[in-house]
Design an enzyme around this catalytic site. Structure first.
Site, PDB file in Angstrom:
ATOM      1  N   ARG A   1      -2.630   1.659  -1.204  1.00 28.49           N
ATOM      2  CA  ARG A   1      -1.342   1.183  -0.695  1.00 28.49           C
ATOM      3  C   ARG A   1      -0.246   2.234  -0.707  1.00 28.49           C
ATOM      4  O   ARG A   1       0.415   2.477   0.279  1.00 28.49           O
ATOM      5  CB  ARG A   1      -0.821   0.039  -1.573  1.00 28.49           C
ATOM      6  CG  ARG A   1      -0.820  -1.291  -0.964  1.00 28.49           C
ATOM      7  CD  ARG A   1      -1.000  -2.272  -2.084  1.00 28.49           C
ATOM      8  NE  ARG A   1      -2.091  -1.832  -2.918  1.00 28.49           N
ATOM      9  CZ  ARG A   1      -3.367  -2.056  -2.648  1.00 28.49           C
ATOM     10  NH1 ARG A   1      -3.698  -2.733  -1.599  1.00 28.49           N
ATOM     11  NH2 ARG A   1      -4.321  -1.615  -3.428  1.00 28.49           N
ATOM     12  N   THR A   2      -0.046   2.834  -1.874  1.00 29.61           N
ATOM     13  CA  THR A   2       1.130   3.691  -1.990  1.00 29.61           C
ATOM     14  C   THR A   2       1.024   4.868  -1.026  1.00 29.61           C
ATOM     15  O   THR A   2       1.947   5.155  -0.268  1.00 29.61           O
ATOM     16  CB  THR A   2       1.311   4.154  -3.441  1.00 29.61           C
ATOM     17  OG1 THR A   2       1.332   3.000  -4.272  1.00 29.61           O
ATOM     18  CG2 THR A   2       2.596   4.930  -3.628  1.00 29.61           C
TER      19      THR A   2
ATOM     20  N   HIS B   1       6.888   3.656 -11.696  1.00 30.12           N
ATOM     21  CA  HIS B   1       6.428   3.577 -10.311  1.00 30.12           C
ATOM     22  C   HIS B   1       7.595   3.070  -9.476  1.00 30.12           C
ATOM     23  O   HIS B   1       7.613   1.927  -9.029  1.00 30.12           O
ATOM     24  CB  HIS B   1       5.222   2.633 -10.229  1.00 30.12           C
ATOM     25  CG  HIS B   1       4.461   2.700  -8.952  1.00 30.12           C
ATOM     26  ND1 HIS B   1       4.952   3.288  -7.800  1.00 30.12           N
ATOM     27  CD2 HIS B   1       3.223   2.242  -8.637  1.00 30.12           C
ATOM     28  CE1 HIS B   1       4.045   3.179  -6.846  1.00 30.12           C
ATOM     29  NE2 HIS B   1       2.992   2.541  -7.332  1.00 30.12           N
TER      30      HIS B   1
ATOM     31  N   ARG C   1       1.860  11.475  -6.768  1.00 31.91           N
ATOM     32  CA  ARG C   1       1.301  10.611  -7.814  1.00 31.91           C
ATOM     33  C   ARG C   1       0.472  11.472  -8.743  1.00 31.91           C
ATOM     34  O   ARG C   1      -0.287  12.347  -8.288  1.00 31.91           O
ATOM     35  CB  ARG C   1       0.417   9.527  -7.200  1.00 31.91           C
ATOM     36  CG  ARG C   1      -0.397   8.814  -8.247  1.00 31.91           C
ATOM     37  CD  ARG C   1      -1.075   7.580  -7.735  1.00 31.91           C
ATOM     38  NE  ARG C   1      -0.100   6.539  -7.453  1.00 31.91           N
ATOM     39  CZ  ARG C   1      -0.432   5.272  -7.169  1.00 31.91           C
ATOM     40  NH1 ARG C   1      -1.701   4.934  -7.125  1.00 31.91           N
ATOM     41  NH2 ARG C   1       0.497   4.382  -6.925  1.00 31.91           N
TER      42      ARG C   1
ATOM     43  N   LYS D   1      -8.649  24.263  -9.205  1.00 39.34           N
ATOM     44  CA  LYS D   1      -8.812  25.692  -9.540  1.00 39.34           C
ATOM     45  C   LYS D   1      -7.884  26.076 -10.680  1.00 39.34           C
ATOM     46  O   LYS D   1      -7.839  27.234 -11.087  1.00 39.34           O
ATOM     47  CB  LYS D   1      -8.468  26.562  -8.327  1.00 39.34           C
ATOM     48  CG  LYS D   1      -9.318  26.310  -7.114  1.00 39.34           C
ATOM     49  CD  LYS D   1      -8.829  27.217  -5.985  1.00 39.34           C
ATOM     50  CE  LYS D   1      -9.524  26.906  -4.680  1.00 39.34           C
ATOM     51  NZ  LYS D   1      -8.876  27.592  -3.565  1.00 39.34           N
TER      52      LYS D   1
END
Ligand code: NCD
Length: 307
Positions: free
Chosen positions: A51-52, A129, A101, A80
């Site tokens: 969703r986000t 959030h 995120r 890396k």
């Protein structure tokens, strides 16, 4: 330049403007279809999301902008050993705004310090959030017509659920709200949250049984048990089906109570509830796109483009 790290980064007056803009976008999408022409949004997702990430991407595309990004840490240079500070410096050369995120709490904040473009925290570990909270507030405002004067039950994983932490922090600024926290003992809301409520004399109750409090709720915010934040599988398995909202439990609720859920759902809401008019979680996902469109425009300081 402005970032969004916490829902408290905007005053309630600024939030009113943002929600007004989101409502206008919902009603007049064509007016905004080219507002971000020539702009690029980078989605830097070091943790899974449907969703986000996709709602950010959909928001930018609906504004006439373009998107770049990665959907998991393994496909980025983090694999890396690159730091988020270095990554954001590079992303600043490629994009105009970034949604990030990260599983580590505070990582988007570290990125924001080095960034040349606005950074939006799209979820950092079990912490915050903010764009889900903007989504939740817009949904409540649109469907209930107000952002105060209600009893809200928050149910499920109140310990690890970042959407819960952000939503409570945002709601304490509105009047006449009572919180009912419904969770197993092990997943109780953290002390810093109850301390905040005590310091402001905001009423709250902590209970284990959902049925007991169902009749008093105006809003019920369901959450999934956050599997990825558990240290051992056994605890997760024991707690994952602690609450299952079904038609029998909905029969105990007010006729106009709304059920919200940030999604994804696992078992905590039975699919039979989806047909109940009080189930608002799919509409909530739709509001998430409008509010992210409004947020992108606000952080980029853009007006709708003339046709
Ligand atoms: C939430 C999250 O990522 O914290 N999902 C979302 O963004 N809509 C809730 C969750 O994953 O349970």
């Amino acid at each position: 330049m402005r970032h969004l790290m916490s829902p408290l980064d905007f005053s309630t007056e600024e939030l009113d403007l943002l929600f007004g803009l989101a409502e206008d976008i919902r009603k007049n999408p064509a007016k905004y279809a080219h507002a971000c022409h020539g702009k690029i949004l980078a989605t830097c997702f070091y943790e899974p999301s449907t969703r986000t990430r996709l709602s950010f991407e959909s928001a930018m595309i609906r504004l006439g902008g373009q998107i770049i990004g990665f959907a998991d840490a393994a496909s980025s240079s983090a694999s890396k050993g690159e730091s988020v500070s270095d990554t954001i410096r590079i992303i600043s050369c490629y994009a105009d705004i970034c949604a990030m995120r990260h599983p580590k709490e505070g990582a988007p904040m570290v990125a924001a310090e080095k960034s040349l473009i606005p950074v939006i925290n799209a979820g950092d570990g079990g912490h915050q959030h903010p764009t889900q909270t903007l989504t939740d507030l817009l949904t409540i405002h649109s469907l209930k017509g107000r952002l105060g004067g209600f009893t809200i039950g928050l149910c499920g994983d109140l310990k690890f659920g970042r959407t819960v932490h952000s939503l409570i922090k945002a709601l304490v600024r509105y009047h006449d709200i009572k919180f009912v926290f419904i969770s197993p003992e092990e997943l109780r809301v953290p002390d810093y949250i109850t301390d905040l409520l005590k310091s402001r004399n905001i009423p709250y109750e902590e209970v284990i049984r959902l049925e007991r409090v169902m009749p008093q709720l105006d809003l019920l915010y369901m959450t999934r048990v956050q599997k990825e934040r558990f240290f051992n599988e056994e605890d997760y398995v024991r707690l994952k089906d602690f609450y299952i909202l079904n038609a029998d439990k909905m029969a105990l609720a007010k006729k106009d109570m709304l059920v919200l859920h940030p999604l994804p759902r696992v078992n905590e809401i039975s699919v039979e509830v989806d047909e109940d008019p009080r189930a608002a979680y799919f509409r909530q996902a739709q509001y998430g796109v409008y509010v992210r469109m409004a947020l992108i425009l606000t952080l980029l300081e853009l007006e709708p483009a003339c046709e």
